[in-house]
Design an enzyme around this catalytic site. Structure first.
Site, PDB file in Angstrom:
ATOM      1  N   SER A   1       0.990  -1.124  -0.054  1.00  0.00           N
ATOM      2  CA  SER A   1       0.207   0.004   0.053  1.00  0.00           C
ATOM      3  C   SER A   1       0.773   1.072  -0.183  1.00  0.00           C
ATOM      4  CB  SER A   1      -0.980  -0.158   1.572  1.00  0.00           C
ATOM      5  OG  SER A   1      -1.221   1.305   1.401  1.00  0.00           O
ATOM      6  N   TYR A  27      -1.944   5.480  -4.606  1.00  0.00           N
ATOM      7  CA  TYR A  27      -3.591   6.014  -4.233  1.00  0.00           C
ATOM      8  C   TYR A  27      -2.620   7.691  -4.817  1.00  0.00           C
ATOM      9  CZ  TYR A  27      -5.722   4.190  -0.846  1.00  0.00           C
ATOM     10  OH  TYR A  27      -6.916   3.426  -0.261  1.00  0.00           O
ATOM     11  N   THR A  71      -5.935   2.451  -7.088  1.00  0.00           N
ATOM     12  CA  THR A  71      -7.242   2.627  -6.015  1.00  0.00           C
ATOM     13  C   THR A  71      -7.921   4.033  -6.645  1.00  0.00           C
ATOM     14  OG1 THR A  71      -6.010   1.131  -4.575  1.00  0.00           O
ATOM     15  CG2 THR A  71      -7.917   2.731  -3.550  1.00  0.00           C
ATOM     16  N   LYS A 131      -8.103  -0.632  -9.351  1.00  0.00           N
ATOM     17  CA  LYS A 131      -8.919  -1.184  -8.067  1.00  0.00           C
ATOM     18  C   LYS A 131     -10.299  -0.628  -7.070  1.00  0.00           C
ATOM     19  CE  LYS A 131      -8.293  -3.055  -3.216  1.00  0.00           C
ATOM     20  NZ  LYS A 131      -8.691  -1.457  -2.414  1.00  0.00           N
ATOM     21  N   HIS A 138     -13.863  -1.424  -1.120  1.00  0.00           N
ATOM     22  CA  HIS A 138     -12.250  -1.140  -0.148  1.00  0.00           C
ATOM     23  C   HIS A 138     -13.038  -1.578   1.073  1.00  0.00           C
ATOM     24  CE1 HIS A 138      -8.950   1.714  -0.233  1.00  0.00           C
ATOM     25  NE2 HIS A 138      -9.276   1.567   1.302  1.00  0.00           N
TER      26      HIS A 138
END
Ligand code: GLV
Length: 387
Positions: free
Chosen positions: A107, A130, A156, A252, A276
């Site tokens: 992440s 992100y 994402t 995603k 999520h």
């Protein structure tokens, strides 16, 4: 060593060992947690079709996700603050994944940095991105993932702003934890966690601290998402990011057939049907419930993966039988990590693998590619009649 037979066993140990604020972070959905709950309860509505007198020798769960060989189609999902669940959590989980032969996704909100994980592992991992207002920072992050030889970028799309998780606000979630009277009281009961954490490579957001300026509180996920995340992210920007990366891309956070078609049109290598983990739009449908509609919409035009709600090999099998080519576990591996470090992640993968393999056999299938809608009993109104 306790006898671990399922993911719930790992969760019980995890709850005892890890400070409450990080347990709550993983174990929360947004607002009323309806979507969080339905992600798992909707899996329970689907039943399996038992077949007998089928030769079940020579079974195999191996397959591919985005063209990459996997021991089973179950990747480790990107989970923020994994390095607060256990010292060097991302490094340990990545190593467990590579030894097992499944992909690990790091992440952006990790504690260990991209470079920490790359140095600690031998095989390429996936990097989850992100998008931030600071485009220079995003470009640097993409370059760091390229330098680390990440083999896919997972963009994402469902977190431009953070869905509210009440407990995180009440607990004052931060990494490292701020020492208030209530966190100190809780930390006093988590000695093993604390001693291991003292020796950790990192206790702050490793991809951010030292790489981004102008955050009022770099230890607070809430503060930095509110200040840095790009609320203007749209399909045009997604396309630019895909071009900037130039390698395999997984989009995603898709929960709608129209968005799935758009992602396929942009040429994504895969999409992840995901809400999520019920942490963003509370009230959205569960991932497994929308999967059939998304499969109908995109057909073979893009590889479809699914996350949100998978806690067992049976769940994996149900998603595959409905058409997904891959799945992800987030909480299920975090429970293992918090319970017993790298060995716990391996245990979580072993549990899921065994469940998948045995369930496949009892359904009369020898390999995951053979699974289809035929193996399931799906309630007639599973897709729902939503106006
Ligand atoms: C971040 O990805 C979160 O869900 O907290």
């Amino acid at each position: 060593m306790p006898v671990i037979t399922n993911i719930a066993d790992l969760k019980r140990i995890y709850e005892r060992r890890v400070p409450r604020m990080f347990y709550d972070y993983a174990e929360s959905g947004s607002w009323t947690e309806q979507t969080f709950r339905e992600n798992t309860s909707d899996f329970d509505q689907i039943r399996l079709r038992q077949r007998v007198a089928v030769d079940m020798t020579g079974r195999n769960t191996a397959s591919q996700m985005i063209g990459q060989d996997v021991a089973m189609p179950v990747a480790l999902a990107p989970v923020g603050l994994t390095g607060m669940q256990h010292a060097d959590g991302e490094m340990k989980a990545a190593r467990a994944a590579e030894e097992f032969g499944v992909p690990f996704t790091l992440s952006t909100m990790s504690i260990n940095s991209i470079e920490d994980v790359a140095d600690y592992t031998n095989k390429p991992f996936w990097f989850q991105l992100y998008t931030m207002k600071d485009t220079d920072y995003v470009s640097r992050l993409i370059q760091r993932a390229k330098d680390a030889k990440c083999s896919a970028l997972v963009i994402t799309l469902d977190l431009q702003i953070l869905g509210q998780r009440h407990k995180d606000l009440k607990n004052g979630l931060s990494a490292p934890p701020k020492l208030t009277p209530s966190t100190v009281a809780n930390l006093m009961t988590k000695w093993t966690w604390g001693l291991q954490m003292l020796r950790a490579h990192r206790r702050e957001f490793g991809n951010i601290v030292g790489h981004v300026d102008g955050i009022s509180d770099a230890s607070s996920l809430g503060a930095w998402t509110a200040e840095q995340f790009d609320p203007s992210l749209d399909w045009g920007k997604v396309e630019k990011l895909m071009n900037e990366w130039g390698g395999k891309v997984i989009l995603k956070g898709i929960l709608d057939a129209e968005d799935a078609k758009m992602a396929a049109k942009l040429g994504a290598d895969a999409i992840v049907v995901s809400n999520h983990g019920g942490r963003q739009l509370d009230g959205a449908l569960s991932s497994i419930r929308v999967l059939p509609e998304i499969m109908d919409a995109v057909g073979d035009s893009v590889e479809v993966h699914l996350d949100s709600g998978i806690r067992s090999g049976q769940d994996v099998l149900k998603a595959l039988a409905l058409g997904a080519k891959g799945t992800y576990v987030g909480r299920a591996f975090v429970y293992g990590l918090g319970a017993m470090g790298q060995a716990g992640v391996t245990k979580a993968l072993e549990v899921i693998h065994k469940e998948l393999d045995t369930t496949m056999a009892l359904c009369g299938e020898k390999n995951v590619a053979g699974l289809s809608r035929d193996n399931l009993l799906v309630p007639a109104d599973f897709g729902g009649r939503w106006a």
